[in-house]
Design an enzyme around this catalytic site. Structure first.
Site, PDB file in Angstrom:
ATOM      1  N   CYS A 131       0.810  -1.223   0.000  1.00 56.34           N
ATOM      2  CA  CYS A 131       0.000   0.000   0.000  1.00 56.34           C
ATOM      3  C   CYS A 131       0.841   1.270   0.000  1.00 56.34           C
ATOM      4  CB  CYS A 131      -0.919   0.014   1.218  1.00 56.34           C
ATOM      5  SG  CYS A 131       0.002   0.006   2.757  1.00 56.34           S
ATOM      6  N   ASP A 158       2.404   2.550   2.597  1.00 62.13           N
ATOM      7  CA  ASP A 158       2.413   3.244   3.882  1.00 62.13           C
ATOM      8  C   ASP A 158       3.777   3.105   4.563  1.00 62.13           C
ATOM      9  OD1 ASP A 158      -0.166   3.800   3.335  1.00 62.13           O
ATOM     10  OD2 ASP A 158      -1.044   2.657   4.971  1.00 62.13           O
ATOM     11  N   CYS A 204      -2.792   4.897   6.265  1.00 58.58           N
ATOM     12  CA  CYS A 204      -4.243   4.848   6.419  1.00 58.58           C
ATOM     13  C   CYS A 204      -4.647   5.094   7.885  1.00 58.58           C
ATOM     14  CB  CYS A 204      -4.756   3.496   5.952  1.00 58.58           C
ATOM     15  SG  CYS A 204      -4.243   2.143   7.022  1.00 58.58           S
ATOM     16  N   CYS A 239      -2.250  -3.852   8.560  1.00 59.64           N
ATOM     17  CA  CYS A 239      -1.760  -2.563   9.068  1.00 59.64           C
ATOM     18  C   CYS A 239      -1.190  -2.728  10.474  1.00 59.64           C
ATOM     19  CB  CYS A 239      -2.876  -1.532   9.080  1.00 59.64           C
ATOM     20  SG  CYS A 239      -3.798  -1.432   7.543  1.00 59.64           S
TER      21      CYS A 239
HETATM   22 FE1  FES Z   1      -1.329   0.369   4.337  1.00 62.42          FE
HETATM   23 FE2  FES Z   1      -3.014   0.252   6.253  1.00 62.42          FE
HETATM   24  S1  FES Z   1      -3.468   0.311   4.152  1.00 62.42           S
HETATM   25  S2  FES Z   1      -0.906   0.036   6.400  1.00 62.42           S
END
Ligand code: FES
Length: 119
Positions: free
Chosen positions: A33, A35, A58, A102
């Site tokens: 993602c 992140d 997120c 996550c």
């Molecule tokens: Fe990437 Fe939550 S969607 S850590």
């Protein structure tokens, strides 16, 4: 979709920011993602005296970072490393299935910071 606790931690995260003279930093990213999470630790006598985080991600990633810092503050390194994904998810009153990954980011960031400290 999110529990009340997740929303609270997302809206008012605990221990957000940097520790300028941190004893250890752990940075991890989730390639799926994009992140990124960074955990800063201040350690004395093998105990986490202070902990802060910076997360670009997120709502769940921010909430898990916040709750992780609460769970490990003033814990010994050994105790802190026992905090796992299940504990974080439970503390948050659950996470939607597609957001479970996550919580893993927070545990990985903490482990990395402790690893870096021990090196
Ligand atoms: Fe990437 Fe939550 S969607 S850590």
């Amino acid at each position: 979709m999110y529990s009340k606790k997740v929303i609270q931690h997302f809206q008012k995260p605990h221990n957000q920011g940097q520790i300028k003279n941190a004893d250890a930093v752990g940075r991890v990213g989730n390639p799926a993602c994009g992140d990124i999470m960074k955990i800063y630790l201040k350690i004395k006598d093998k105990t986490i005296k202070d902990v802060k985080f910076e997360t670009m991600g997120c709502a769940a990633a921010i909430a898990v970072s916040s709750v992780l810092t609460d769970l490990v503050k003033n814990k010994t390194l050994v105790e802190a490393l026992k905090v796992d994904n299940d504990k974080i998810v439970k503390e948050l009153g659950g996470l939607p299935e597609q957001k479970i990954h996550c919580s893993m980011l927070a545990v990985k960031a903490l482990k990395k910071a402790v690893d870096n400290y021990q090196k």
